[in-house]
Design an enzyme around this catalytic site. Structure first.
Site, PDB file in Angstrom:
ATOM      1  N   ARG A  27      47.436  46.248  27.452  1.00 23.33           N
ATOM      2  CA  ARG A  27      48.160  47.511  27.647  1.00 23.33           C
ATOM      3  C   ARG A  27      47.664  48.557  26.658  1.00 23.33           C
ATOM      4  O   ARG A  27      47.424  49.717  27.010  1.00 23.33           O
ATOM      5  CB  ARG A  27      49.665  47.279  27.472  1.00 23.33           C
ATOM      6  CG  ARG A  27      50.308  46.592  28.669  1.00 23.33           C
ATOM      7  CD  ARG A  27      51.675  45.993  28.314  1.00 23.33           C
ATOM      8  NE  ARG A  27      52.393  45.516  29.488  1.00 23.33           N
ATOM      9  CZ  ARG A  27      52.112  44.382  30.138  1.00 23.33           C
ATOM     10  NH1 ARG A  27      51.124  43.602  29.706  1.00 23.33           N
ATOM     11  NH2 ARG A  27      52.813  44.024  31.198  1.00 23.33           N
ATOM     12  N   SER A 144      54.484  41.158  41.151  1.00 27.07           N
ATOM     13  CA  SER A 144      54.049  40.980  39.765  1.00 27.07           C
ATOM     14  C   SER A 144      54.310  42.262  38.975  1.00 27.07           C
ATOM     15  O   SER A 144      53.995  43.367  39.428  1.00 27.07           O
ATOM     16  CB  SER A 144      52.555  40.651  39.724  1.00 27.07           C
ATOM     17  OG  SER A 144      52.065  40.789  38.406  1.00 27.07           O
ATOM     18  N   ASP A 290      55.076  32.377  32.943  1.00 27.48           N
ATOM     19  CA  ASP A 290      53.870  31.846  32.304  1.00 27.48           C
ATOM     20  C   ASP A 290      54.128  30.616  31.437  1.00 27.48           C
ATOM     21  O   ASP A 290      53.188  29.911  31.069  1.00 27.48           O
ATOM     22  CB  ASP A 290      53.193  32.928  31.449  1.00 27.48           C
ATOM     23  CG  ASP A 290      52.345  33.862  32.294  1.00 27.48           C
ATOM     24  OD1 ASP A 290      52.073  33.530  33.459  1.00 27.48           O
ATOM     25  OD2 ASP A 290      51.954  34.929  31.781  1.00 27.48           O
ATOM     26  N   ARG A 321      49.609  27.553  40.776  1.00 28.32           N
ATOM     27  CA  ARG A 321      50.040  26.717  39.652  1.00 28.32           C
ATOM     28  C   ARG A 321      51.085  25.672  40.043  1.00 28.32           C
ATOM     29  O   ARG A 321      51.127  24.595  39.446  1.00 28.32           O
ATOM     30  CB  ARG A 321      50.570  27.603  38.509  1.00 28.32           C
ATOM     31  CG  ARG A 321      49.456  28.317  37.767  1.00 28.32           C
ATOM     32  CD  ARG A 321      49.959  29.216  36.653  1.00 28.32           C
ATOM     33  NE  ARG A 321      48.831  29.708  35.863  1.00 28.32           N
ATOM     34  CZ  ARG A 321      48.914  30.689  34.978  1.00 28.32           C
ATOM     35  NH1 ARG A 321      50.062  31.298  34.771  1.00 28.32           N
ATOM     36  NH2 ARG A 321      47.848  31.070  34.298  1.00 28.32           N
TER      37      ARG A 321
END
Length: 407
Positions: A27, A144, A290, A321
């Site tokens: 960022r 997302s 995550d 995942r």
């Protein structure tokens, strides 16, 4: 490179300096490209951040970001508002399978010129940078958060800023709030009320040094190690008790698995609670997907079950995942079931020895399974994949007396 991990030490004592947050770094790299008088300190040394930095500083016509999903989303917005610049943004084979359509359509609402080079909805994409004067955009709230952050990060340089209406139920709020907090640190005015986020235009900011906090996602593997050890005191630098990173939820989650956390100056100290008996875990991880891989592997190592929900974004990460976890945990003898957004693990005290764990080009698969070496020898395939977010990971494990050898 395949690595065999094993250790005869169940008393972990170490101090480890973890690299800066990848999320914050990427960022801030984009903000630094927009406002060059910002100086950054303690940036991540991850592959993803290296790729991001190279793309922002270069002037190539084809920009290849390899496996870096954050870079794909952030750079799509950056190049779309870079007036007069034309690029083709592409990546690895897996990246061409990860959707980008929601972000492209949002940018097109603002007047961006983006076309697909191959399959509609997926990279590679051709971007012709435009001066953007429109400011209102709608975007689904359950996508997302990187799509939303991409728009927020370029907003200060837009003539009229941006007003984003999030349609539906919002997910990954901590990452949106991280982006807004970094903008606020630069005295860029923002608001987030209900389902509407506004960023006001600001053409210049004051010179400032921005120090990146160390990465909480990377810290998760040490929480797992401490939970699985018989005794442990592990200090990690540099962390804050009040963090912008959503994965700081680890403190409360791992308290349920016997890990006590306290802070001294810029250190976070993890201590294994003696005689602690963890119970079945029921967690909603919408805001912290995550760390799901780390948590479920820890539960397997502790012999407890878990039910994790809010995992819908895991299917479009570096790999699917959820399916990867199902396959690899089953190899270890686990009884596990997955849906499109949840995972359920049954309690078991048996773990198969010397299993070869496939990593699917996913850094988090390699690191999440590594702590199991405290329980059984384990082989990690393509272990070099950790460089995506944490290049020093295997060396840091060695400092905890792990025996790591190439096989």
């Amino acid at each position: 490179m395949n690595l065999l991990l094993q250790t005869s030490h169940s008393n972990l004592q170490a101090e480890i300096a973890v690299t800066g947050s990848k999320s914050e770094t990427n960022r801030l790299l984009l903000l630094q490209a927009l406002f060059p008088n910002i100086t950054l300190a303690n940036t991540s040394n991850s592959d993803d951040s290296e790729v991001m930095q190279k793309a922002l500083k270069g002037n190539e016509e084809v920009v290849d970001i390899h496996h870096a999903g954050t870079a794909m989303r952030f750079l799509t917005a950056y190049f779309a508002v870079s007036e007069g610049r034309e690029v083709v943004l592409t990546g690895s084979q897996r990246m061409t399978e990860r959707p980008i359509k929601v972000l492209v359509e949002a940018l097109e609402q603002l007047g961006a010129k983006i076309s697909y080079e191959k399959e509609v909805g997926y990279p590679p994409i051709r971007i012709k940078g435009q001066k953007i004067t429109a400011s209102k955009v709608n975007i689904p709230a359950n996508v997302s958060s990187q799509y939303i952050s991409a728009l927020l990060l370029v907003a200060p340089k837009l003539e009229n800023g941006i007003e984003i209406t999030l349609v539906g139920e919002i997910t990954s709020v901590p990452y949106i709030k991280m982006t807004l907090a970094l903008l606020n640190d630069l005295n860029i005015k923002t608001s987030f009320e209900g389902n509407v986020i506004t960023v006001y235009p600001k053409q210049e900011v004051a010179s400032k040094v921005m120090t990146v906090e160390s990465d909480w996602s990377s810290a998760s593997y040490f929480f797992s190690l401490v939970a699985l050890a018989e005794k442990a005191t592990v200090s990690l630098t540099s962390y804050k008790e009040t963090s912008l990173q959503g994965d700081s939820a680890l403190v409360e989650i791992y308290k349920q698995m016997g890990v006590q956390t306290h802070f001294e100056e810029n250190k976070m100290i993890l201590v294994k609670q003696p005689e602690f008996k963890p119970q079945f875990l029921n967690l909603e991880l919408n805001n912290t997907p995550d760390i799901a891989q780390t948590i479920v592997v820890t539960c397997l190592g502790l012999g407890i079950g878990c039910h994790l929900t809010g995992l819908h974004t895991l299917k479009i990460k570096e790999t699917d995942r959820l399916e990867a976890l199902r396959i690899e945990l089953t190899k270890l003898g686990a009884k596990i079931a997955v849906t499109n957004e949840s995972l359920t693990l049954e309690a078991s005290n048996e773990i198969n020895h010397s299993v070869k764990i496939a990593t699917y080009n996913d850094h988090r698969m390699a690191m999440a399974f590594a702590p199991l070496a405290l329980k059984v020898p384990i082989l990690i395939e393509n272990a070099e994949v950790v460089s995506k977010s944490y290049p020093d990971f295997w060396n840091d494990l060695k400092s905890l007396d792990f025996d790591i050898s190439e096989k």
